[in-house]
Motif scaffolding. Sequence first.
Motif, PDB file in Angstrom:
ATOM      1  N   VAL A   1      69.315   1.708  97.144  1.00 26.35           N
ATOM      2  CA  VAL A   1      70.493   2.241  97.546  1.00 26.35           C
ATOM      3  C   VAL A   1      70.844   1.654  99.185  1.00 26.35           C
ATOM      4  CG1 VAL A   1      71.373   4.413  98.564  1.00 26.35           C
ATOM      5  CG2 VAL A   1      70.188   4.508  96.416  1.00 26.35           C
ATOM      6  N   ALA A   2      69.669   1.114  99.791  1.00 25.99           N
ATOM      7  CA  ALA A   2      69.977   0.779 101.011  1.00 25.99           C
ATOM      8  C   ALA A   2      70.660  -0.793 101.040  1.00 25.99           C
ATOM      9  CB  ALA A   2      68.708   0.640 101.556  1.00 25.99           C
ATOM     10  N   VAL A   3      70.359  -1.224  99.819  1.00 26.50           N
ATOM     11  CA  VAL A   3      71.099  -2.662  99.753  1.00 26.50           C
ATOM     12  C   VAL A   3      72.258  -2.513  98.965  1.00 26.50           C
ATOM     13  CG1 VAL A   3      68.938  -4.040 100.439  1.00 26.50           C
ATOM     14  CG2 VAL A   3      69.512  -3.550  97.970  1.00 26.50           C
ATOM     15  N   CYS A   4      72.674  -1.480  98.356  1.00 23.64           N
ATOM     16  CA  CYS A   4      73.686  -1.012  97.341  1.00 23.64           C
ATOM     17  C   CYS A   4      74.912  -1.710  97.500  1.00 23.64           C
ATOM     18  CB  CYS A   4      73.892   0.446  97.145  1.00 23.64           C
ATOM     19  SG  CYS A   4      74.929   0.743  95.703  1.00 23.64           S
ATOM     20  N   THR A   5      75.566  -1.643  98.871  1.00 23.64           N
ATOM     21  CA  THR A   5      76.986  -2.245  99.184  1.00 23.64           C
ATOM     22  C   THR A   5      76.813  -3.878  99.075  1.00 23.64           C
ATOM     23  OG1 THR A   5      76.037  -2.135 101.528  1.00 23.64           O
ATOM     24  CG2 THR A   5      77.382  -0.141 100.665  1.00 23.64           C
TER      25      THR A   5
ATOM     26  N   PRO B   1      72.135   6.865  91.661  1.00 24.54           N
ATOM     27  CA  PRO B   1      73.022   6.252  90.497  1.00 24.54           C
ATOM     28  C   PRO B   1      74.391   6.157  90.725  1.00 24.54           C
ATOM     29  CG  PRO B   1      71.704   7.995  89.611  1.00 24.54           C
ATOM     30  CD  PRO B   1      71.020   7.884  90.902  1.00 24.54           C
ATOM     31  N   LEU B   2      74.925   7.497  90.825  1.00 20.23           N
ATOM     32  CA  LEU B   2      76.497   7.588  91.078  1.00 20.23           C
ATOM     33  C   LEU B   2      77.063   6.764  92.041  1.00 20.23           C
ATOM     34  CD1 LEU B   2      76.622  11.472  90.695  1.00 20.23           C
ATOM     35  CD2 LEU B   2      76.801   9.674  88.796  1.00 20.23           C
ATOM     36  N   PHE B   3      76.368   6.676  93.310  1.00 17.07           N
ATOM     37  CA  PHE B   3      76.680   5.973  94.469  1.00 17.07           C
ATOM     38  C   PHE B   3      76.794   4.457  94.019  1.00 17.07           C
ATOM     39  CE2 PHE B   3      75.813   3.566  98.336  1.00 17.07           C
ATOM     40  CZ  PHE B   3      77.126   3.798  98.863  1.00 17.07           C
ATOM     41  N   ALA B   4      75.628   3.880  93.283  1.00 19.87           N
ATOM     42  CA  ALA B   4      75.506   2.724  92.776  1.00 19.87           C
ATOM     43  C   ALA B   4      76.611   2.182  91.976  1.00 19.87           C
ATOM     44  CB  ALA B   4      74.360   2.462  92.146  1.00 19.87           C
ATOM     45  N   MET B   5      77.082   3.152  90.939  1.00 21.58           N
ATOM     46  CA  MET B   5      78.085   2.879  90.004  1.00 21.58           C
ATOM     47  C   MET B   5      79.499   2.878  90.664  1.00 21.58           C
ATOM     48  SD  MET B   5      78.806   2.320  86.825  1.00 21.58           S
ATOM     49  CE  MET B   5      80.084   1.506  87.247  1.00 21.58           C
ATOM     50  N   TYR B   6      79.545   3.720  91.896  1.00 20.69           N
ATOM     51  CA  TYR B   6      80.947   3.760  92.557  1.00 20.69           C
ATOM     52  C   TYR B   6      80.974   2.008  93.198  1.00 20.69           C
ATOM     53  CZ  TYR B   6      84.016   4.463  96.632  1.00 20.69           C
ATOM     54  OH  TYR B   6      84.673   4.365  97.576  1.00 20.69           O
TER      55      TYR B   6
ATOM     56  N   PRO C   1      83.128   4.049 106.876  1.00 19.66           N
ATOM     57  CA  PRO C   1      82.719   2.719 106.684  1.00 19.66           C
ATOM     58  C   PRO C   1      81.379   2.585 105.475  1.00 19.66           C
ATOM     59  CG  PRO C   1      81.860   3.402 108.610  1.00 19.66           C
ATOM     60  CD  PRO C   1      82.870   4.563 108.124  1.00 19.66           C
ATOM     61  N   PRO C   2      81.052   1.496 104.960  1.00 21.64           N
ATOM     62  CA  PRO C   2      80.014   1.443 103.984  1.00 21.64           C
ATOM     63  C   PRO C   2      78.684   1.741 104.694  1.00 21.64           C
ATOM     64  CG  PRO C   2      81.501  -0.510 103.820  1.00 21.64           C
ATOM     65  CD  PRO C   2      82.050   0.206 104.988  1.00 21.64           C
ATOM     66  N   VAL C   3      78.607   1.424 105.705  1.00 17.46           N
ATOM     67  CA  VAL C   3      77.108   1.879 106.473  1.00 17.46           C
ATOM     68  C   VAL C   3      76.901   3.148 106.656  1.00 17.46           C
ATOM     69  CG1 VAL C   3      75.792   1.521 108.545  1.00 17.46           C
ATOM     70  CG2 VAL C   3      77.103  -0.454 107.865  1.00 17.46           C
ATOM     71  N   ALA C   4      77.952   4.039 106.853  1.00 16.24           N
ATOM     72  CA  ALA C   4      78.016   5.351 106.923  1.00 16.24           C
ATOM     73  C   ALA C   4      77.739   5.973 105.572  1.00 16.24           C
ATOM     74  CB  ALA C   4      79.277   6.049 107.551  1.00 16.24           C
ATOM     75  N   GLN C   5      78.396   5.462 104.556  1.00 11.17           N
ATOM     76  CA  GLN C   5      78.554   5.869 103.215  1.00 11.17           C
ATOM     77  C   GLN C   5      76.886   5.784 102.881  1.00 11.17           C
ATOM     78  OE1 GLN C   5      81.310   4.004 100.877  1.00 11.17           O
ATOM     79  NE2 GLN C   5      82.966   4.698 102.038  1.00 11.17           N
ATOM     80  N   THR C   6      76.232   4.790 103.114  1.00 17.49           N
ATOM     81  CA  THR C   6      74.847   4.344 102.624  1.00 17.49           C
ATOM     82  C   THR C   6      73.943   5.423 103.259  1.00 17.49           C
ATOM     83  OG1 THR C   6      75.368   2.034 102.340  1.00 17.49           O
ATOM     84  CG2 THR C   6      73.223   2.618 102.584  1.00 17.49           C
ATOM     85  N   ALA C   7      74.223   5.588 104.435  1.00 17.66           N
ATOM     86  CA  ALA C   7      73.155   6.563 105.364  1.00 17.66           C
ATOM     87  C   ALA C   7      73.413   7.882 104.833  1.00 17.66           C
ATOM     88  CB  ALA C   7      73.736   6.465 106.924  1.00 17.66           C
ATOM     89  N   VAL C   8      74.604   8.241 104.466  1.00 19.45           N
ATOM     90  CA  VAL C   8      74.777   9.893 103.716  1.00 19.45           C
ATOM     91  C   VAL C   8      74.061   9.792 102.435  1.00 19.45           C
ATOM     92  CG1 VAL C   8      76.204  11.306 102.731  1.00 19.45           C
ATOM     93  CG2 VAL C   8      76.956  10.318 105.052  1.00 19.45           C
ATOM     94  N   VAL C   9      74.312   8.958 101.671  1.00 20.08           N
ATOM     95  CA  VAL C   9      73.459   8.899 100.592  1.00 20.08           C
ATOM     96  C   VAL C   9      72.055   8.722 100.382  1.00 20.08           C
ATOM     97  CG1 VAL C   9      73.075   7.459  97.989  1.00 20.08           C
ATOM     98  CG2 VAL C   9      75.379   7.845  99.171  1.00 20.08           C
ATOM     99  N   LEU C  10      71.390   7.836 101.422  1.00 22.70           N
ATOM    100  CA  LEU C  10      70.072   7.928 101.631  1.00 22.70           C
ATOM    101  C   LEU C  10      69.500   9.276 102.102  1.00 22.70           C
ATOM    102  CD1 LEU C  10      69.675   4.640 103.442  1.00 22.70           C
ATOM    103  CD2 LEU C  10      68.680   5.273 101.168  1.00 22.70           C
TER     104      LEU C  10
END
Length: 380
Positions: free
Chosen positions: A42-46, A69-74, A4-13
Amino acid sequence: MRFPPVAQTAVVLAVSGAEVVTVWGESSPPDLALYGFTLAAVAVCTRYPVPALLATLPVAYTGYLVLAPLFAMYQVAVAARSRAVTLACAGLLFLATLAYWHPAELPEEWTPEYGLMGLVSALLASAGPTALGSLARARQELSQHINGLVAAQERERVLHARTAAAEERARLARDMHDSVSYHVSLIVVRAGALERTAGERDSREAAASIRQLGAATMTELRRVVGLLKDGPGGDGPELRQVPALIEESGLDVSADLEDALARPWPAAVQEAAFRIVQEALTNVRKHASGAATAVLAAPSPGPGPEGLLVEIRSRVPTRAARPQPKPTPLKGGGHGLTGLRERAQALGGSLEAGPTPDGGFLVRAYLPAPVLATEPERLR
């Protein structure tokens, strides 16, 4: 497996925070402030992918917090509705990453190998997440399309089932018409002939009653056949027809219907009330034809919304029924009251039937009618 997007954001953070820890001792306060700002983006990227990408471009230029930046571009490639927006954001990330390899920024002497390495790194940093995000978006769209196809297939299956049911109703209607209407027509014709030729008055009256009941049966049969052919929606019996039903029954019946007839009722409620009275009078004729019977139909608050109360109360017979020729015994289904109870429950109401303390029999039904008809003239 899709996270889920929340889990992705947590990993990137978490990974970006680890990157900050590795350069903490070599970073100036402005650099640390920039890193904190990037982590907040990054926390508000999704939710805000394009602004978040723009906020991470400075760290792409410095070469630290590579994953942010890679996650933001994704996320931009996943969420952007316009391909032009995605390409523009990818171009900005490419330039920001390529700027890190500018000759003036390198600690060593610039060589063509450095330039080629910078070009490849910038291409990978911009094209990689863009391709992955576009693939994820295409997968989502494909999933939605498949779900739409499944829903359309289900609708088609239901439509085929309804068509098959309609064809079966039409076949049943033809069979019923062929097997029943002919014999009922013969009964009506012979009853009419007997009415004209019988010498005794009682015989003529009985024949006239049989003829009228046969004609009414044919009318009802045509209505049922129409329902089988076309499905529900035809005109059923109404509450105003109950007095005629009582008169045709030949029983000692008193009726109190004025309050009910003064109100408009939905067609389903009127048909249910008519059928309840019809079945109850049929049972009285079978089991206690000499009993005085009272029929009541009146508005009632009931246990829920306002509705129609229908009562048929028969007493112990005080006189013998008129002698009738012994008929050929017919096997009944014994499900009349059960069917009426199911009809009342289908309308959200209830039906009770049973003996009374004085030896009679009582049928009481409550038929809720939260939405009344708007055509009271139909009941006049």
